[in-house]
Design a protein around this motif. Structure first.
Motif, PDB file in Angstrom:
ATOM      1  N   THR A 243     -10.368   7.884   5.175  1.00 47.52           N
ATOM      2  CA  THR A 243     -10.745   8.436   3.876  1.00 47.52           C
ATOM      3  C   THR A 243      -9.503   8.856   3.108  1.00 47.52           C
ATOM      4  N   ALA A 244      -9.384   8.356   1.893  1.00 49.46           N
ATOM      5  CA  ALA A 244      -8.233   8.693   1.052  1.00 49.46           C
ATOM      6  C   ALA A 244      -8.314  10.139   0.597  1.00 49.46           C
ATOM      7  N   GLY A 245      -7.188  10.817   0.614  1.00 50.92           N
ATOM      8  CA  GLY A 245      -7.137  12.157   0.069  1.00 50.92           C
ATOM      9  C   GLY A 245      -6.997  12.112  -1.442  1.00 50.92           C
ATOM     10  N   GLY A 246      -7.564  13.072  -2.135  1.00 51.44           N
ATOM     11  CA  GLY A 246      -7.480  13.083  -3.590  1.00 51.44           C
ATOM     12  C   GLY A 246      -8.575  12.260  -4.228  1.00 51.44           C
ATOM     13  N   ALA A 247      -8.596  12.305  -5.542  1.00 48.44           N
ATOM     14  CA  ALA A 247      -9.649  11.631  -6.297  1.00 48.44           C
ATOM     15  C   ALA A 247      -9.327  10.155  -6.461  1.00 48.44           C
ATOM     16  N   THR A 248     -10.166   9.301  -5.942  1.00 44.51           N
ATOM     17  CA  THR A 248     -10.038   7.862  -6.138  1.00 44.51           C
ATOM     18  C   THR A 248     -11.413   7.227  -5.991  1.00 44.51           C
ATOM     19  N   SER A 249     -11.647   6.154  -6.718  1.00 41.35           N
ATOM     20  CA  SER A 249     -12.914   5.432  -6.615  1.00 41.35           C
ATOM     21  C   SER A 249     -12.687   4.012  -6.135  1.00 41.35           C
ATOM     22  N   THR A 250     -11.467   3.713  -5.676  1.00 41.60           N
ATOM     23  CA  THR A 250     -11.120   2.352  -5.254  1.00 41.60           C
ATOM     24  C   THR A 250     -11.185   2.236  -3.739  1.00 41.60           C
ATOM     25  N   LEU A 251     -11.805   1.164  -3.282  1.00 47.41           N
ATOM     26  CA  LEU A 251     -11.888   0.842  -1.864  1.00 47.41           C
ATOM     27  C   LEU A 251     -10.840  -0.219  -1.571  1.00 47.41           C
ATOM     28  N   VAL A 252     -10.015  -0.002  -0.545  1.00 51.45           N
ATOM     29  CA  VAL A 252      -8.864  -0.872  -0.291  1.00 51.45           C
ATOM     30  C   VAL A 252      -8.843  -1.306   1.170  1.00 51.45           C
ATOM     31  N   LEU A 253      -8.628  -2.613   1.402  1.00 50.86           N
ATOM     32  CA  LEU A 253      -8.441  -3.143   2.746  1.00 50.86           C
ATOM     33  C   LEU A 253      -6.958  -3.423   2.934  1.00 50.86           C
TER      34      LEU A 253
ATOM     35  N   ALA B 249       0.850  -1.189   0.000  1.00 48.71           N
ATOM     36  CA  ALA B 249       0.000   0.000   0.000  1.00 48.71           C
ATOM     37  C   ALA B 249       0.890   1.244   0.000  1.00 48.71           C
ATOM     38  N   PRO B 250       0.717   2.142  -0.949  1.00 51.21           N
ATOM     39  CA  PRO B 250       1.509   3.378  -0.918  1.00 51.21           C
ATOM     40  C   PRO B 250       1.049   4.261   0.233  1.00 51.21           C
ATOM     41  N   ASP B 251       1.936   5.123   0.665  1.00 47.85           N
ATOM     42  CA  ASP B 251       1.641   5.986   1.813  1.00 47.85           C
ATOM     43  C   ASP B 251       0.876   7.227   1.367  1.00 47.85           C
ATOM     44  N   VAL B 252      -0.344   7.011   0.890  1.00 45.07           N
ATOM     45  CA  VAL B 252      -1.142   8.111   0.349  1.00 45.07           C
ATOM     46  C   VAL B 252      -1.660   8.986   1.480  1.00 45.07           C
ATOM     47  N   PRO B 253      -1.899  10.271   1.192  1.00 43.52           N
ATOM     48  CA  PRO B 253      -2.456  11.159   2.224  1.00 43.52           C
ATOM     49  C   PRO B 253      -3.904  10.795   2.532  1.00 43.52           C
TER      50      PRO B 253
END
Length: 495
Positions: A446-456, A398-402
């Motif tokens: 909640t992921a920051g930025g535009a994304t439509s993918t749900l990740v566990l 998993a990348p360290d997304v904001p």
């Protein structure tokens, strides 16, 4: 009467320390048995790679490590070859130069803080296991014998593992290099703060700064063949370094000199019943690439959360089998990567050695190959096998997304809670509703930025399940994924 605990970890090196502290953090009782007395004065492992730093960041430790080490983003190998780590997609785009004793010191501090019990001077002489646990036979330095009883045992006791021998497991492989010399020294005319390595017809040399005035030097000469117990003089190391690199950098005042040989070995299985092997007890290879300790620490990160999930949360028992399948593959990759680097340095015919140099330099200059090489060495590119038909992200790091909202600002900050993360697109309310029954095990962010993918995201920072927008991310599918990976909900689920 046997002393009883949830988990006994054999070996207080970096791998064992990380496993033990993670288990204690999860509320399990954990004892570390260590044959040594006191802190190690050795510093064989000298680098902490980016993926390991991410795992440490998920425990709130990375900043302490970075403060104690020297970030190096350029690896200079084989003359003009340069491997650039600065473009890695991570908060840690470098290798951290740091002696092993400092790594052990920081990990020991955490383990003691979490309540891990240490038993020094304890040598394992045998083990027996049944359906409910494992009995370990222990002999103290004074000859006194005792028994420890645990639900599970982790053998992290190095290349000469007593746990592995007690299991009767083979350690197949071969010796690939003998009479390697290693030292930590001061220098009057040091190289710049980059890793420097090169090879000539009959030897190679490696120099790494620690950033505190000390330098790690590893050399090998085809002319020198002596047993590991033979005495070593600094003059020998200086002479080989001059022959390979053109200078000995004025090295002096060594704090440690050692001679060793390199084996490439791996156990056929990392698990036998309730006993697991990790680190050098499971795999060993050359120091080329600095992969050994890092692979062991990542073994620990993979195993500890699975043990905690099964023992504490009622997660499915098959989860423990995935430790062996995932980390055996990672160990194989470490052996291949290290082996290729070592053989490129030891290649005897001049034409063969030149061919290796050309290939490596070409790879470093071609961006896609250079990126792949950097991801392989750093561990960032490692992915675990996924089931057929799974989402493409499954098994990947998993990348360290904001993250948006109050609380942690990135994925690895959020992982410090040592729980699963359900990372949802902005504005989606279904994930939080679906995960309500798993409070205490799963944190919805909640992921920051535009994304439509749900990740566990697993506690070790790898993706267990993912789904796109629409019906795939329905509440029922989310609950099914959570039940599969996290066990039955601890609280009733309302629909």
């Amino acid at each position: 009467m046997a002393a009883v605990t949830d988990v006994v970890v054999v070996g207080a090196g970096p791998t064992g320390l990380l496993v033990a502290a993670d288990l204690a953090t999860a509320g399990l009782s954990c004892v570390v048995l260590e044959r040594r007395h006191g802190e190690s004065n050795l510093s064989r492992a000298a680098g902490v790679h980016a993926r390991t730093l991410e795992e440490l960041d998920a425990r709130g430790l990375a900043d302490d490590f970075v403060a104690a080490g020297l970030p190096i983003d350029t690896l200079k190998v084989f003359g003009r070859g340069v491997l650039d780590l600065s473009r890695l997609d991570t908060r840690f785009p470098y290798m951290l130069a740091m002696p092993q004793f400092m790594t052990e010191r920081l990990l020991t501090e955490r383990a003691r803080k979490m309540g891990v019990e240490f038993v020094p001077g304890a040598e394992v002489t045998g083990l027996r296991q049944d359906a409910d646990g494992v009995d370990l036979d222990i002999r103290a330095h004074d000859g006194q014998e005792s028994t420890w009883r645990a639900r599970y045992v982790v053998g992290a006791d190095g290349v000469r593992s007593a746990v592995r021998r007690s299991l009767g497991l083979p350690f197949p492989g071969l010796s690939v290099a003998r009479s390697l010399l290693l030292c930590d020294v001061r220098m009057t005319d040091p190289p710049p703060n980059v890793l420097t390595a090169d090879a000539v017809r009959d030897g190679f040399a490696f120099v790494l700064p620690f950033g505190d005035g000390w330098y790690r030097v590893i050399v090998w000469s085809r002319r020198r063949r002596r047993p590991d117990t033979a005495p070593v003089e600094l003059g020998e190391i200086r002479e080989i370094t001059r022959r390979v690199l053109g200078t000995d950098f004025g090295m002096h005042d060594p704090r440690w000199i050692s001679q060793f040989h390199c084996d490439e070995r791996q156990v056929p299985t990392y698990r036998v019943g309730r006993v697991f092997l990790a680190g050098d007890a499971a795999h060993v290879h050359s120091p080329a690439g600095g992969l050994g300790m890092n692979t062991g620490l990542q073994d620990a990160a993979n195993l500890a959360w699975k043990l905690a999930a099964v023992m504490r949360d009622g997660a499915p028992a098959w989860l423990l089998d995935t430790y062996g399948s995932e980390r055996h593959q990672a160990g194989e990759l470490a052996l291949r990567t290290s082996g290729r680097l070592l053989r490129s340095a030891m290649a005897r015919p001049r034409t063969l050695r030149a061919a290796w140099r050309v290939l490596l330099r070409a790879g470093m200059r071609y961006p896609p190959l250079a990126r792949r090489m950097a991801e392989t060495v750093s561990g960032i590119g490692l992915a675990y096998p996924a089931a057929p038909g799974a989402h493409p992200l499954v098994g990947r790091r998993a990348p360290d997304v904001p993250l948006d909202g109050p609380g942690p600002k990135s994925v690895y900050q959020a992982l410090r809670c040592r729980r699963w993360l359900l990372v949802a697109p902005e504005g989606s309310r279904i994930p939080a509703q679906a995960a309500a029954g798993w409070d205490g095990r799963v944190r919805v962010v909640t992921a920051g930025g535009a994304t439509s993918t749900l990740v566990l995201v697993r506690p070790d920072g790898y993706i267990a399940w993912a789904a796109g927008a629409g019906s795939e991310s329905s509440a029922d599918r989310i609950r099914t994924a959570l039940a599969e990976w996290c066990g039955p909900p601890p609280t009733p689920v309302t629909h």
